[in-house]
Design a protein around this motif. Sequence first.
Motif, PDB file in Angstrom:
ATOM      1  N   GLY A  24       0.811  -1.225   0.000  1.00  0.00           N
ATOM      2  CA  GLY A  24       0.000   0.000   0.000  1.00  0.00           C
ATOM      3  C   GLY A  24       0.839   1.266   0.000  1.00  0.00           C
ATOM      4  N   LEU A  25       2.023   1.213  -0.590  1.00  0.00           N
ATOM      5  CA  LEU A  25       2.932   2.357  -0.480  1.00  0.00           C
ATOM      6  C   LEU A  25       2.431   3.596  -1.219  1.00  0.00           C
ATOM      7  N   ARG A  26       1.582   3.397  -2.239  1.00  0.00           N
ATOM      8  CA  ARG A  26       1.113   4.578  -2.982  1.00  0.00           C
ATOM      9  C   ARG A  26       0.324   5.519  -2.067  1.00  0.00           C
ATOM     10  N   ALA A  27      -0.306   4.945  -1.037  1.00  0.00           N
ATOM     11  CA  ALA A  27      -1.084   5.783  -0.117  1.00  0.00           C
ATOM     12  C   ALA A  27      -0.183   6.717   0.692  1.00  0.00           C
ATOM     13  N   LEU A  28       1.089   6.406   0.765  1.00  0.00           N
ATOM     14  CA  LEU A  28       2.007   7.222   1.564  1.00  0.00           C
ATOM     15  C   LEU A  28       2.666   8.321   0.735  1.00  0.00           C
ATOM     16  N   LEU A  29       2.444   8.296  -0.558  1.00  0.00           N
ATOM     17  CA  LEU A  29       3.144   9.249  -1.423  1.00  0.00           C
ATOM     18  C   LEU A  29       2.406  10.585  -1.455  1.00  0.00           C
TER      19      LEU A  29
ATOM     20  N   PRO B  87      -3.861  -0.131 -15.090  1.00  0.00           N
ATOM     21  CA  PRO B  87      -4.718  -1.239 -15.511  1.00  0.00           C
ATOM     22  C   PRO B  87      -6.215  -0.937 -15.474  1.00  0.00           C
ATOM     23  N   SER B  88      -6.663  -0.175 -14.481  1.00  0.00           N
ATOM     24  CA  SER B  88      -8.105   0.084 -14.390  1.00  0.00           C
ATOM     25  C   SER B  88      -8.591   1.010 -15.501  1.00  0.00           C
ATOM     26  N   ASP B  89      -7.680   1.585 -16.285  1.00  0.00           N
ATOM     27  CA  ASP B  89      -8.098   2.344 -17.473  1.00  0.00           C
ATOM     28  C   ASP B  89      -8.565   1.417 -18.588  1.00  0.00           C
ATOM     29  N   CYS B  90      -8.237   0.140 -18.499  1.00  0.00           N
ATOM     30  CA  CYS B  90      -8.602  -0.812 -19.556  1.00  0.00           C
ATOM     31  C   CYS B  90     -10.064  -1.238 -19.361  1.00  0.00           C
ATOM     32  N   PRO B  91     -10.867  -1.149 -20.410  1.00  0.00           N
ATOM     33  CA  PRO B  91     -12.295  -1.512 -20.259  1.00  0.00           C
ATOM     34  C   PRO B  91     -12.505  -2.992 -19.930  1.00  0.00           C
ATOM     35  N   LEU B  92     -11.502  -3.815 -20.190  1.00  0.00           N
ATOM     36  CA  LEU B  92     -11.664  -5.250 -19.931  1.00  0.00           C
ATOM     37  C   LEU B  92     -11.265  -5.633 -18.502  1.00  0.00           C
TER      38      LEU B  92
ATOM     39  N   GLY C  18       1.005 -13.276 -15.174  1.00  0.00           N
ATOM     40  CA  GLY C  18       1.977 -13.560 -14.116  1.00  0.00           C
ATOM     41  C   GLY C  18       1.705 -12.755 -12.861  1.00  0.00           C
ATOM     42  N   THR C  19       2.169 -13.261 -11.736  1.00  0.00           N
ATOM     43  CA  THR C  19       1.930 -12.544 -10.479  1.00  0.00           C
ATOM     44  C   THR C  19       2.653 -11.198 -10.445  1.00  0.00           C
ATOM     45  N   GLU C  20       3.654 -11.025 -11.326  1.00  0.00           N
ATOM     46  CA  GLU C  20       4.353  -9.738 -11.394  1.00  0.00           C
ATOM     47  C   GLU C  20       3.739  -8.811 -12.437  1.00  0.00           C
ATOM     48  N   GLY C  21       2.762  -9.294 -13.186  1.00  0.00           N
ATOM     49  CA  GLY C  21       2.160  -8.464 -14.225  1.00  0.00           C
ATOM     50  C   GLY C  21       1.384  -7.312 -13.604  1.00  0.00           C
ATOM     51  N   ALA C  22       1.448  -6.156 -14.250  1.00  0.00           N
ATOM     52  CA  ALA C  22       0.836  -4.952 -13.684  1.00  0.00           C
ATOM     53  C   ALA C  22      -0.663  -5.153 -13.431  1.00  0.00           C
ATOM     54  N   CYS C  23      -1.358  -5.761 -14.379  1.00  0.00           N
ATOM     55  CA  CYS C  23      -2.812  -5.911 -14.212  1.00  0.00           C
ATOM     56  C   CYS C  23      -3.137  -6.938 -13.127  1.00  0.00           C
ATOM     57  N   HIS C  24      -2.339  -7.994 -13.078  1.00  0.00           N
ATOM     58  CA  HIS C  24      -2.532  -9.002 -12.027  1.00  0.00           C
ATOM     59  C   HIS C  24      -2.340  -8.345 -10.651  1.00  0.00           C
ATOM     60  N   VAL C  25      -1.291  -7.557 -10.542  1.00  0.00           N
ATOM     61  CA  VAL C  25      -0.998  -6.884  -9.268  1.00  0.00           C
ATOM     62  C   VAL C  25      -2.131  -5.919  -8.912  1.00  0.00           C
ATOM     63  N   TRP C  26      -2.597  -5.152  -9.884  1.00  0.00           N
ATOM     64  CA  TRP C  26      -3.673  -4.160  -9.662  1.00  0.00           C
ATOM     65  C   TRP C  26      -4.951  -4.876  -9.261  1.00  0.00           C
ATOM     66  N   TYR C  27      -5.197  -6.033  -9.887  1.00  0.00           N
ATOM     67  CA  TYR C  27      -6.382  -6.827  -9.568  1.00  0.00           C
ATOM     68  C   TYR C  27      -6.306  -7.337  -8.130  1.00  0.00           C
ATOM     69  N   ARG C  28      -5.127  -7.769  -7.770  1.00  0.00           N
ATOM     70  CA  ARG C  28      -4.979  -8.437  -6.472  1.00  0.00           C
ATOM     71  C   ARG C  28      -4.910  -7.458  -5.301  1.00  0.00           C
ATOM     72  N   TYR C  29      -4.189  -6.349  -5.506  1.00  0.00           N
ATOM     73  CA  TYR C  29      -3.948  -5.439  -4.383  1.00  0.00           C
ATOM     74  C   TYR C  29      -4.602  -4.075  -4.535  1.00  0.00           C
ATOM     75  N   GLY C  30      -5.088  -3.773  -5.733  1.00  0.00           N
ATOM     76  CA  GLY C  30      -5.651  -2.452  -5.972  1.00  0.00           C
ATOM     77  C   GLY C  30      -4.566  -1.468  -6.388  1.00  0.00           C
ATOM     78  N   GLY C  31      -5.029  -0.247  -6.706  1.00  0.00           N
ATOM     79  CA  GLY C  31      -4.118   0.783  -7.164  1.00  0.00           C
ATOM     80  C   GLY C  31      -3.646   1.661  -6.027  1.00  0.00           C
ATOM     81  N   ARG C  32      -4.211   2.861  -5.963  1.00  0.00           N
ATOM     82  CA  ARG C  32      -3.802   3.783  -4.902  1.00  0.00           C
ATOM     83  C   ARG C  32      -4.802   3.672  -3.748  1.00  0.00           C
ATOM     84  N   PRO C  33      -4.426   3.014  -2.679  1.00  0.00           N
ATOM     85  CA  PRO C  33      -5.408   2.794  -1.599  1.00  0.00           C
ATOM     86  C   PRO C  33      -5.676   4.070  -0.793  1.00  0.00           C
ATOM     87  N   GLU C  34      -6.885   4.161  -0.247  1.00  0.00           N
ATOM     88  CA  GLU C  34      -7.231   5.252   0.663  1.00  0.00           C
ATOM     89  C   GLU C  34      -6.844   4.847   2.073  1.00  0.00           C
ATOM     90  N   LEU C  35      -6.223   5.749   2.788  1.00  0.00           N
ATOM     91  CA  LEU C  35      -5.916   5.432   4.190  1.00  0.00           C
ATOM     92  C   LEU C  35      -6.932   6.113   5.107  1.00  0.00           C
TER      93      LEU C  35
END
Length: 323
Positions: free
Chosen positions: A7-12, A284-289, A306-323
């Motif tokens: 969740g590091l994006r929330a700290l930026l 990734p969430s910009d993609c309509p699919l 792959g688990t390192e793929g950007a969309c897989h990561v975004w799906y699994r953990y989300g993008g910029r989380p709200e704290l």
Amino acid sequence: MAIAQHGLRALLPEGVEVLEGPGCPVCVTPTSDLDRAVKLALGGAIVCTFGDMTRVPGTRVTLAGARAQGADVRVVLSAADAVEVARQNPGRKVVFFAVGFETTAPGTAAVLLDSPPQNLCVLASHKLIPPALSALLSGPPGPIAGFLAPGHVSVVIGARAYRPVAERYGVPIVVAGFEPLDILYAIALVLRQLWEGRAEVENAYGRAVTEEGNLRAQDLLARAFEVADAAWRGIGTIPGSGLRLREELAAHDAGQVLPVEAEEGEERPAGCRCADVLLARAVPSDCPLFRAVCTPLSPVGPCMVGTEGACHVWYRYGGRPEL
Ligand code: SF4
């Protein structure tokens, strides 16, 4: 993945975005190479590769799909495992479909230089990171103000490998580790450089990465491969960004031992924005699919596989989380 997982994006601070570039080996492997691997497998060779590669969509079928049709496709953890498969099957051609960056390429090189079995050949689709950074910066001016350089690649190539890119394009490049504090420290160093108007290479992962890198691994790479232009999925050809086997290793080069024509591949499934994601032009969430059609269980594009793929990561953990 570590940035999203923790969740590091929330700290930026506002205005600071961290995006994933073309750093997932599965995502950047071109369809043409995948189609070649599928053809070799369906043609009777044993094809060995890393697990995620078996699920990446090719033009017509994945390697896992080819296996369902009767092809002999095996998941291995290293090039050395493929050697073992070749030794156990002396009467058959064994193809190691070698993907990945400077992290996995030395392992392939070590096998090639250590008298591998005659029936083993390599379909090399290795990629190099510094030319990809140059490619990201060489187009029209974009939003990229600095790079976090990958710690594991940097262990091999050393911090100095990024200096030509930093100097040519005037961007800060900071080598980062993978623990949350490593990453935050590296981001802070990038921001400090921007604040001070500097564009240098700094090493925020000094406990693993040296200035010159792993010279032994670099020597292996230089003896087994020569640098060549390479196609990156969805991006196109990047000059000097790939590795091809040296002529003296031609007997183990799948391209020469078992030549097959690649399909006229469709690099981009309809609607997939992987290329924009890999080029840091979209999230990734910009993609309509995203989520609606494309999920880790049913990936449309390679970034979801792959688990390192950007969309897989975004799906699994989300993008910029709200704290
Ligand atoms: S969500 Fe799926 S279809 Fe969309 S860019 Fe990512 S991998 Fe491609």
